[in-house]
Write an enzyme that holds these catalytic residues in place. Sequence first.
Site, PDB file in Angstrom:
ATOM      1  N   PRO A 344       7.246  -2.859  -0.520  1.00 32.60           N
ATOM      2  CG  PRO A 344       5.456  -2.226   0.779  1.00 32.60           C
ATOM      3  CD  PRO A 344       6.529  -1.599  -0.110  1.00 32.60           C
ATOM      4  CG  ASP A 520       4.646  -1.649  -4.105  1.00 32.24           C
ATOM      5  OD1 ASP A 520       4.631  -1.275  -3.006  1.00 32.24           O
ATOM      6  OD2 ASP A 520       5.456  -0.705  -4.798  1.00 32.24           O
ATOM      7  CG  HIS A 521       0.175  -4.139   1.074  1.00 33.09           C
ATOM      8  ND1 HIS A 521      -1.175  -3.602   0.844  1.00 33.09           N
ATOM      9  CD2 HIS A 521      -0.112  -4.963   2.056  1.00 33.09           C
ATOM     10  CE1 HIS A 521      -2.171  -3.977   1.531  1.00 33.09           C
ATOM     11  NE2 HIS A 521      -1.477  -5.081   2.365  1.00 33.09           N
ATOM     12  NE  ARG A 522       6.106   1.364  -2.388  1.00 32.79           N
ATOM     13  CZ  ARG A 522       7.078   1.817  -3.087  1.00 32.79           C
ATOM     14  NH1 ARG A 522       7.902   2.663  -2.838  1.00 32.79           N
ATOM     15  NH2 ARG A 522       7.293   1.409  -4.303  1.00 32.79           N
ATOM     16  CB  VAL A 524      -1.845  -3.340  -5.356  1.00 28.71           C
ATOM     17  CG1 VAL A 524      -2.929  -4.475  -5.477  1.00 28.71           C
ATOM     18  CG2 VAL A 524      -1.114  -3.009  -6.609  1.00 28.71           C
TER      19      VAL A 524
END
Length: 548
Positions: A344, A520-522, A524
Amino acid sequence: MIEEFRLPDVGEGVAEGELVEWHVEPGDEVVEDQVVAEVETDKALVEVPSPYNGTVAELLAEEGEIVPVGDVIITFEVPGEDEQAGETAEPEPAAEPRPESEAEPEPEPEPASETETDAAADAEEHAPDARVFAPPSVRRLARELGVDLATVDGSGPGGRITEGDVRATAEGAAEASEDEESAPAAVSFGGRSATSGGDAGDGQAVETGDATPAGRSRTLAAPATRKLAEEEGLDIDDVPTDEEREGEAFVTPDHVRAYADAQRAAQEADAAAVSAAGEGAAATETGAGETEASDAEAAASADAAAAPEAAPGASSGDEDERVPYRGVRRAIGEQMQRSKYTAPHVSHHDTAVVDDLVALRAELKPHAEERGVSLTYMPFVMAAVVKALKEFPVLNAMLDEEAEEIVYRKEYHLGVAVATEAGLMVPVVRDVDRKGGVELASELGGLVERARERKITREEMQGSTFTLTNFGAIGGEYATPIINYPEVAILGLGAIEQRPVVENGEVVARHTLPLSLSIDHRVVDGADAGRFTNRVIELLENPRLLLL
């Protein structure tokens, strides 16, 4: 003796390659390790060397053709021990028996089958009992004209077949085919055919024009072509083709699309005819005049369905151009798709005022040039990024989904995206934290040059932990770059230009560098992305901090 050379496995997981360019022609003398061709895979452009000292006998693949790994692409005439020993002997007339020093090949009781390779056929011409004597150029002409060399009487010395013999045979076959034109013509109905005098007999091929008859027992095609045929609901053995390879029918994506379009057009025509027939029957009660009008409309409808190219508004001069989606371009697309639909993405944008960086680079550039190095802004950015990554290690990490672990990388290998004619490539500068600015500039310059010349290796594009992309080199300020998966972040650089900046309530012109960070919002969080970018900006705005 004739030796075959098959397309080698040129990389991990590579099943096929596009033959981009031949560097030799039939008859050329080659030495071992001489480059004979260039092949593009989904990894890179690869040079293919000759494994023999000898003469090029025949090229078995065309430029632009997709060749599966393991297929024969070229044959070489290589001197054998017996031939080398016989080179000192006096040449014998063609009609005389060969010297005993030459090896006697096994007798050939049967004519060569269609599935035998041309390389084996070339070897026959050196055998005393061979039935076909023709050089490679004549064999190529025979294939182009569709002539079976076993049916040609050679007029050359010792019965050797010449180009004139092949052309004469082809002309005779053409005259014979003209005599057959009086036979009942085949009528096509949705891809199946029958003669006007009755049903087609057993084994009769489907009439598809001049192409190879459909309903084959074996067809050669690249995996992508077979997949396209499956998507169109077609049997690959039914797709007509006029191309052959090694004596077998060879189908390309264009053949599949053309056949699919013809099938759809035929089905639409049949549907229109059935519909028109029903309307005609109903209209019979209203009078013969109305029936004739209905029939005319139905015929026009059928014609329109069968000939879509004549539809109103179609342009005969401006046709869409189709370019194969393969090689490096396909590999890039698959990697981008995997990254975008796996991680994401969130993008963070900011701007650095870099007047001091511009001045420092101008000061150091002459010193770098004395050492033969062109100093750009990229080494400064790389140094700033590595310092920030050490303070915010989560951006130098990766997600091991199988183990369900976040892996914090201890190496600092920065990938730098480079635009090439083949697409985007990402060479990797390793151990950036251990190198100075001039060394970084020199190493990066070499990698970029090899990437643009298509000479970079796969190893030089693997193992990065964080990636930089400089879209500002061609103009632009901000973007939303796609992460180089399985990394968790990528930093995009805009163009360094003078832009308006407010200082102490006044608008002044300053050199600014726009920054676009995708994460990558998973792994960071947005706060980490903001703090990391702020640290990079601080180092770029005060570049002498990089010396500490």
